[in-house]
Design a protein around this motif. Sequence first.
Motif, PDB file in Angstrom:
ATOM      1  N   PRO A   9       1.128  -1.539  -0.056  1.00 45.44           N
ATOM      2  CA  PRO A   9       0.107   0.035  -0.361  1.00 45.44           C
ATOM      3  C   PRO A   9       0.827   1.746  -0.217  1.00 45.44           C
ATOM      4  N   LEU A  10       1.999   1.211   0.223  1.00 46.03           N
ATOM      5  CA  LEU A  10       3.318   2.744   0.113  1.00 46.03           C
ATOM      6  C   LEU A  10       3.488   2.579  -1.154  1.00 46.03           C
ATOM      7  N   PHE A  11       3.296   1.564  -2.249  1.00 45.75           N
ATOM      8  CA  PHE A  11       4.606   2.014  -2.932  1.00 45.75           C
ATOM      9  C   PHE A  11       4.959   3.393  -4.007  1.00 45.75           C
ATOM     10  N   SER A  12       3.513   4.619  -3.640  1.00 47.82           N
ATOM     11  CA  SER A  12       3.116   5.564  -4.304  1.00 47.82           C
ATOM     12  C   SER A  12       4.281   6.198  -3.890  1.00 47.82           C
ATOM     13  N   LEU A  13       4.419   5.763  -2.494  1.00 47.22           N
ATOM     14  CA  LEU A  13       4.700   6.927  -0.886  1.00 47.22           C
ATOM     15  C   LEU A  13       6.078   6.711  -1.175  1.00 47.22           C
ATOM     16  N   HIS A  14       6.516   5.415  -1.309  1.00 42.34           N
ATOM     17  CA  HIS A  14       8.056   4.790  -1.602  1.00 42.34           C
ATOM     18  C   HIS A  14       8.641   5.868  -2.908  1.00 42.34           C
ATOM     19  N   GLU A  15       7.286   5.997  -4.122  1.00 45.95           N
ATOM     20  CA  GLU A  15       8.509   6.385  -5.789  1.00 45.95           C
ATOM     21  C   GLU A  15       8.496   7.873  -5.138  1.00 45.95           C
ATOM     22  N   GLU A  16       6.969   8.107  -4.791  1.00 45.02           N
ATOM     23  CA  GLU A  16       7.512  10.035  -4.002  1.00 45.02           C
ATOM     24  C   GLU A  16       8.282  10.551  -3.334  1.00 45.02           C
ATOM     25  N   TYR A  17       9.284   9.456  -2.357  1.00 50.30           N
ATOM     26  CA  TYR A  17      10.700   9.779  -1.691  1.00 50.30           C
ATOM     27  C   TYR A  17      11.477   9.247  -2.933  1.00 50.30           C
ATOM     28  N   GLY A  18      11.406   9.322  -3.686  1.00 45.02           N
ATOM     29  CA  GLY A  18      12.400   8.292  -4.648  1.00 45.02           C
ATOM     30  C   GLY A  18      13.785   7.067  -4.537  1.00 45.02           C
ATOM     31  N   ALA A  19      12.904   6.239  -4.115  1.00 43.49           N
ATOM     32  CA  ALA A  19      13.185   4.367  -3.445  1.00 43.49           C
ATOM     33  C   ALA A  19      13.417   4.188  -5.222  1.00 43.49           C
ATOM     34  N   ARG A  20      14.699   3.988  -4.842  1.00 48.04           N
ATOM     35  CA  ARG A  20      14.924   2.413  -5.869  1.00 48.04           C
ATOM     36  C   ARG A  20      14.326   0.861  -5.800  1.00 48.04           C
ATOM     37  N   ALA A 206      -4.785  -1.565   5.127  1.00 46.41           N
ATOM     38  CA  ALA A 206      -3.960  -1.330   4.194  1.00 46.41           C
ATOM     39  C   ALA A 206      -4.438   0.027   3.932  1.00 46.41           C
ATOM     40  N   ASP A 207      -6.003   0.448   3.619  1.00 51.48           N
ATOM     41  CA  ASP A 207      -6.081   1.537   3.802  1.00 51.48           C
ATOM     42  C   ASP A 207      -6.213   2.698   3.621  1.00 51.48           C
ATOM     43  N   LYS A 208      -5.037   2.351   5.490  1.00 56.29           N
ATOM     44  CA  LYS A 208      -5.285   4.209   5.672  1.00 56.29           C
ATOM     45  C   LYS A 208      -2.978   4.074   6.438  1.00 56.29           C
ATOM     46  N   ALA A 209      -2.252   2.914   5.902  1.00 54.11           N
ATOM     47  CA  ALA A 209      -0.852   2.457   5.657  1.00 54.11           C
ATOM     48  C   ALA A 209      -0.640   3.856   4.989  1.00 54.11           C
ATOM     49  N   GLU A 210      -0.990   4.594   4.409  1.00 49.81           N
ATOM     50  CA  GLU A 210       0.311   5.603   3.952  1.00 49.81           C
ATOM     51  C   GLU A 210      -0.777   6.530   4.900  1.00 49.81           C
ATOM     52  N   GLN A 211      -1.423   7.296   5.107  1.00 49.23           N
ATOM     53  CA  GLN A 211      -1.575   8.178   6.166  1.00 49.23           C
ATOM     54  C   GLN A 211      -0.695   7.874   7.051  1.00 49.23           C
ATOM     55  N   ILE A 212      -0.934   6.666   8.010  1.00 53.51           N
ATOM     56  CA  ILE A 212      -0.015   6.288   9.428  1.00 53.51           C
ATOM     57  C   ILE A 212       1.730   6.884   8.928  1.00 53.51           C
ATOM     58  N   ALA A 213       1.989   6.212   7.515  1.00 54.85           N
ATOM     59  CA  ALA A 213       2.941   6.213   7.453  1.00 54.85           C
ATOM     60  C   ALA A 213       3.833   7.962   6.900  1.00 54.85           C
ATOM     61  N   ARG A 214       2.899   8.803   6.725  1.00 50.91           N
ATOM     62  CA  ARG A 214       2.939   9.826   6.547  1.00 50.91           C
ATOM     63  C   ARG A 214       2.938  10.709   8.101  1.00 50.91           C
ATOM     64  N   SER A 215       2.037  10.132   8.549  1.00 51.78           N
ATOM     65  CA  SER A 215       2.228  10.951  10.430  1.00 51.78           C
ATOM     66  C   SER A 215       3.681  10.710  10.605  1.00 51.78           C
ATOM     67  N   LEU A 216       4.018   9.417  10.106  1.00 50.61           N
ATOM     68  CA  LEU A 216       4.812   9.208  11.414  1.00 50.61           C
ATOM     69  C   LEU A 216       6.803  10.247  11.169  1.00 50.61           C
ATOM     70  N   LEU A 217       6.449   9.924   9.291  1.00 48.93           N
ATOM     71  CA  LEU A 217       7.303  10.139   8.121  1.00 48.93           C
ATOM     72  C   LEU A 217       8.072  12.003   9.012  1.00 48.93           C
ATOM     73  N   ALA A 218       6.398  12.559   9.015  1.00 51.83           N
ATOM     74  CA  ALA A 218       6.384  14.442   9.236  1.00 51.83           C
ATOM     75  C   ALA A 218       6.852  14.722  11.387  1.00 51.83           C
ATOM     76  N   GLN A 219       7.524  13.392  11.876  1.00 53.51           N
ATOM     77  CA  GLN A 219       8.160  13.644  13.059  1.00 53.51           C
ATOM     78  C   GLN A 219       9.746  13.639  12.526  1.00 53.51           C
ATOM     79  N   PRO A 220      10.212  14.538  13.142  1.00 55.50           N
ATOM     80  CA  PRO A 220      12.155  15.189  13.321  1.00 55.50           C
ATOM     81  C   PRO A 220      12.701  14.388  12.818  1.00 55.50           C
ATOM     82  N   GLU A 221      12.367  13.010  13.601  1.00 60.21           N
ATOM     83  CA  GLU A 221      13.188  11.878  13.584  1.00 60.21           C
ATOM     84  C   GLU A 221      13.555  10.848  12.873  1.00 60.21           C
TER      85      GLU A 221
END
Length: 377
Positions: A9-20, A206-221
């Motif tokens: 479910p995070l495929f698009s997010l990986h691409e957005e972040y420039g993943a290989r 699965a349909d909430k995975a991107e929301q949670i991932a973005r919330s975590l990636l917004a944390q400075p650590e």
Amino acid sequence: MSDPLLQTPLFSLHEEYGARMVPFAGYAMPLQYADGIMAEHQHTRAHAGLFDVSHMGQVALRPIDGDMNRVALALERIVPVDVLGLKAGRQRYGFLTNDAGGILDDLMIVNMGTWFLVVVNAACKAQDIALMQRELSSDCTVEPLPDRALLALQGPEAETALARIAPAVTAMKFMDAKAVTLDGVEAIVTRSGYTGEDGFEISVPADKAEQIARSLLAQPEVKPIGLGARDSLRLEGGLCLYGSDLDETTSPVEGALEWAIQKARRNGGARAGGFPGADLILAQLEQGASRRRVGLLAEGRAPVRHGAELFAESEGGSPIGVVTSGAFGPTLQAPVAMGYVETAFAPVGTKVFAELRGRRIPVTVAAMPFVPAGFKR
């Protein structure tokens, strides 16, 4: 023609972040992001890294009649660990074994109080689910959970980052499990860590995975971390990768995993044996095995890789073992490896020789983990 790669479910997010992206266990998975494997490894050791592990399998085992003990005892027919003694809100590492004592897969078993969550490896999930449905369905409902995603937040600042969204996680200790609300989403959080660092595994719809991932990636650590650093981190932590360090021909004792077989399942225990391969595994627990998984430190800077043969002497002779995982360890700034050697060569400090590009280099058997674990006990 090979089957098309599955996407998490995070495929698009990986691409957005420039993943290989690379193929892994039938999925398109991020190997690394723009910073590179070395930087991702160091970031996880110092701060917190977010890993997509949604390719792994999640299975619910639910009692038919409300009797959790019946489910636990059924599960003990296929794993050599003490499931009956696993308290609600706790998880335990285990493995499925075959009749020859080999490991079909390693897994995590979580007691959620009224049901068990079992998390299995991606490459093995179809066969694991089929095995559970075949062996356990008379005692419980075996329900695959393909509509759930799994994230792992790992590193010494993982608690700080996650606690901003879910304050309840600060009370959790190593191997605890808890149902929590994350950013308005019902989640199952466990606290272990395949990196050897403190960390959390987060199971969400699965349909909430991107929301949670973005919330975590917004944390400075927090930064996103790929498979490359996941592998170097777990190797420094002395942790096995199924299919490389463990397989159907490897017993738990050969794999140095006897710590995961509790007293209740051993000879003289309350529920000794009764699992596939019990005769061989119980005998090896008492008498030892002919080979053993060990840590290996090579001299120089060049890592010895998976498949490299190990020898007792610098020239001649037959192999006495093989390397199953090897990489450069960014934390140690040195090559690290693990592999199997004949038991006579397993004591820490033993010098052996690894084949590297047609010549033999000295390697020393070393204690694991190579980097001390940072789990919150």
